[in-house]
Design an enzyme around this catalytic site. Structure first.
Site, PDB file in Angstrom:
ATOM      1  N   ALA A  32      26.567  27.634  -8.298  1.00 53.29           N
ATOM      2  CA  ALA A  32      27.191  27.582  -9.624  1.00 53.29           C
ATOM      3  C   ALA A  32      28.683  27.877  -9.541  1.00 53.29           C
ATOM      4  O   ALA A  32      29.110  29.037  -9.634  1.00 53.29           O
ATOM      5  CB  ALA A  32      26.488  28.559 -10.562  1.00 53.29           C
ATOM      6  N   GLU A  57      32.799  24.929 -14.114  1.00 56.58           N
ATOM      7  CA  GLU A  57      32.832  25.434 -15.499  1.00 56.58           C
ATOM      8  C   GLU A  57      33.548  24.397 -16.360  1.00 56.58           C
ATOM      9  O   GLU A  57      34.195  23.491 -15.820  1.00 56.58           O
ATOM     10  CB  GLU A  57      33.617  26.757 -15.560  1.00 56.58           C
ATOM     11  CG  GLU A  57      32.969  27.857 -14.768  1.00 56.58           C
ATOM     12  CD  GLU A  57      33.725  29.180 -14.884  1.00 56.58           C
ATOM     13  OE1 GLU A  57      34.753  29.240 -15.604  1.00 56.58           O
ATOM     14  OE2 GLU A  57      33.284  30.138 -14.245  1.00 56.58           O
ATOM     15  N   GLY A  80      28.141  20.207   2.494  1.00 54.29           N
ATOM     16  CA  GLY A  80      27.484  19.478   1.407  1.00 54.29           C
ATOM     17  C   GLY A  80      27.922  18.026   1.367  1.00 54.29           C
ATOM     18  O   GLY A  80      27.135  17.126   1.089  1.00 54.29           O
ATOM     19  N   GLN A 128      24.932 -19.718   1.354  1.00 52.55           N
ATOM     20  CA  GLN A 128      25.887 -18.927   2.127  1.00 52.55           C
ATOM     21  C   GLN A 128      26.496 -17.785   1.294  1.00 52.55           C
ATOM     22  O   GLN A 128      26.789 -16.712   1.817  1.00 52.55           O
ATOM     23  CB  GLN A 128      26.993 -19.840   2.666  1.00 52.55           C
ATOM     24  CG  GLN A 128      27.771 -19.174   3.779  1.00 52.55           C
ATOM     25  CD  GLN A 128      28.889 -20.066   4.286  1.00 52.55           C
ATOM     26  OE1 GLN A 128      29.678 -20.619   3.517  1.00 52.55           O
ATOM     27  NE2 GLN A 128      28.961 -20.209   5.589  1.00 52.55           N
ATOM     28  N   ILE A 161      22.658 -10.030  -6.567  1.00 55.63           N
ATOM     29  CA  ILE A 161      21.713 -10.907  -5.862  1.00 55.63           C
ATOM     30  C   ILE A 161      20.416 -11.050  -6.669  1.00 55.63           C
ATOM     31  O   ILE A 161      19.761 -12.084  -6.637  1.00 55.63           O
ATOM     32  CB  ILE A 161      21.458 -10.361  -4.421  1.00 55.63           C
ATOM     33  CG1 ILE A 161      22.731 -10.587  -3.582  1.00 55.63           C
ATOM     34  CG2 ILE A 161      20.233 -11.006  -3.771  1.00 55.63           C
ATOM     35  CD1 ILE A 161      22.724  -9.928  -2.217  1.00 55.63           C
ATOM     36  N   GLU A 210      30.219  17.205  -5.873  1.00 56.63           N
ATOM     37  CA  GLU A 210      30.729  17.834  -4.640  1.00 56.63           C
ATOM     38  C   GLU A 210      32.134  17.277  -4.316  1.00 56.63           C
ATOM     39  O   GLU A 210      32.504  17.099  -3.160  1.00 56.63           O
ATOM     40  CB  GLU A 210      29.734  17.682  -3.485  1.00 56.63           C
ATOM     41  CG  GLU A 210      28.412  18.338  -3.859  1.00 56.63           C
ATOM     42  CD  GLU A 210      27.553  18.787  -2.716  1.00 56.63           C
ATOM     43  OE1 GLU A 210      28.069  18.930  -1.595  1.00 56.63           O
ATOM     44  OE2 GLU A 210      26.359  19.040  -2.973  1.00 56.63           O
ATOM     45  N   GLY A 211      32.889  17.040  -5.395  1.00 58.45           N
ATOM     46  CA  GLY A 211      34.256  16.551  -5.271  1.00 58.45           C
ATOM     47  C   GLY A 211      34.324  15.049  -5.498  1.00 58.45           C
ATOM     48  O   GLY A 211      33.609  14.291  -4.843  1.00 58.45           O
TER      49      GLY A 211
END
Ligand SMILES: Cc1cc2nc3c(=O)[nH]c(=O)nc-3n(C[C@H](O)[C@H](O)[C@H](O)COP(=O)(O)OP(=O)(O)OC[C@H]3O[C@@H](n4cnc5c(N)ncnc54)[C@H](O)[C@@H]3O)c2cc1C
Length: 379
Positions: A124, A127, A242, A279, A337, A363-364
């Site tokens: 944690a 914020e 992480g 292709q 696709i 995580e950024g």
């Protein structure tokens, strides 16, 4: 770096793939609909050793290396990204901090249940006013006798509603700003600690991401990991590891989307032939496979460097940046696709597309990864 997996790493990959393909993949859409990973799945992952992969065996973990960890997360994510992030946060952020920074007593007390999946951990830091600017934490921890009194709110906390053990970052000295943070262990049931609202997300909906609220929450002083002032260093060190797991997660999602695209392109007929004979489709598949392979190699390289015991922040951020942007790109192509069917919930690529997007944020963000990489290059 040897790019081949060792026999042990290959064994872990196969064990993770077997569990993921049999127990997770068939149920992933249901997990998402229910917005829950059944607790017995997490218990089973714990008993197989996947909740504390790099925790030493004498502390209840599997004692694996970082490459094994990355391949296991990739296989889990290939089946269900929500489960992968639930497992990854417990492993790299929570068990990782205990393993690297906790005292022997703290390790013995808190690590075994986390490593065995008997308790789920959360990390944690974020914020409302402290996202990328993580040092701007407003939650306070004021020493009162042999307890800290904690007040504040944490947002977007993965595993927040499931957590038995929370690693909380709070300020003991606002004047010191980012240098005034500490890391505290808060346990479920601790008076003054409650789980706030649960987030409604675009993707990874089975993962529990919640607000955590601390109101005059008394945390024993002996639950502080490291020293006062070391909080941000601890938080950022864990994020380096992480980021390897988020990179692995992104590779897993991309691989799953690619697999679906190949299969679909062989089955779907237009103009009297399977679309894989055009292709335009073949070139998309070729680019997708190439980028996935490059992302996987960067991820394994970062894990390999971590294993050498040297600084790996730059390499972890490179892997996370490239793998997460690859996952988004590959999922966009996989959806293309599938044509109109790819936009429908009946096809898994629709979920992969939404799940992939998150790997560029948590995580950024990608911008934060570029900042870390540039800092590393210019050091
Ligand atoms: C589903 C989910 C789960 C999460 N789980 C956790 C968790 O378990 N624990 C936890 O602590 N946090 C968690 N987070 C928080 C996550 O790490 C943050 O959302 C993330 O770091 C970005 O912070 P922010 O959302 O406040 O965005 P902001 O920091 O407000 O960023 C907004 C935008 O500005 C850009 N930006 C900000 N600063 C700069 C700068 N200096 N230069 C250039 N661009 C900049 C960002 O890249 C982004 O594009 C989670 C988030 C989500 C969405």
């Amino acid at each position: 770096m040897n790019v081949d997996l060792t026999e042990d790493q290959q064994m872990i990959k196969e064990l993770a793939a077997k569990f993921a393909q049999e127990q997770l993949k068939p149920q992933a859409a249901k997990f998402e609909e229910d917005e829950e990973i059944p607790p017995e799945i997490l218990q089973e992952l714990g008993s197989l050793g996947f909740m504390g992969m790099m925790v030493p065996e004498d502390l209840g973990g599997a004692g694996l290396d970082a490459v094994s960890y990355a391949v296991a997360i990739e296989e889990i994510a290939r089946a269900d990204a929500s489960t992968a992030v639930t497992v990854a946060v417990n492993n790299s952020l929570v068990c990782g901090i205990f393993t690297e920074f906790a005292s022997d007593e703290q390790k013995k007390k808190f690590l075994p249940p986390l490593a065995k999946g008997e308790k789920i951990g959360s990390y944690a830091l974020t914020e409302p006013e402290a996202g990328t600017d993580a040092g701007n934490v407003q939650t306070t921890a004021v020493l009162d006798g042999d307890h800290y009194v904690v007040n504040g709110t944490k947002t977007f906390i993965t595993n927040g509603g499931l957590a038995g053990t929370v690693l909380l970052f709070a300020s003991t000295n606002k004047e010191l700003k980012a240098k005034g943070l500490c890391c505290l262990v808060v346990e479920k049931g601790n008076p003054g600690f409650s789980v706030g609202s649960r987030e409604k997300k675009m993707g990874m909906r089975a993962a529990n991401v919640s607000e955590l609220v601390f109101e005059n929450c008394r945390v024993p002083k002996e639950n502080r990991i490291g020293e006062e002032g070391q909080g941000l260093k601890i938080a950022f060190t864990a994020l380096d590891s992480g980021r390897i797991s988020i990179a692995a997660q992104a590779v897993g999602i991309a691989q799953a989307a690619f697999d679906e695209a190949v299969q679909y392109s062989k089955q779907r007929q237009q103009f009297g032939r399977p679309i894989c004979q055009f292709q335009a489709i073949q070139f998309m598949l070729a680019d997708m496979a190439t980028r996935i392979e490059a992302a996987r190699l960067l991820t394994h390289r970062a894990a390999h460097i971590k294993e050498q015991g040297v600084r790996f922040s730059t390499e972890a951020s490179m892997a996370k940046l490239f793998a997460s942007e690859t996952a988004t790109w590959v999922c966009t192509k996989a959806l293309q696709i599938h044509g109109g069917y790819g936009y429908m919930k009946d096809y898994a690529v629709e979920r992969y597309f939404r799940d992939a997007r998150l790997t560029e944020i948590y995580e950024g963000t990608s911008e934060a990864q570029r900042m870390v990489i540039a800092r590393g290059l210019l050091r």
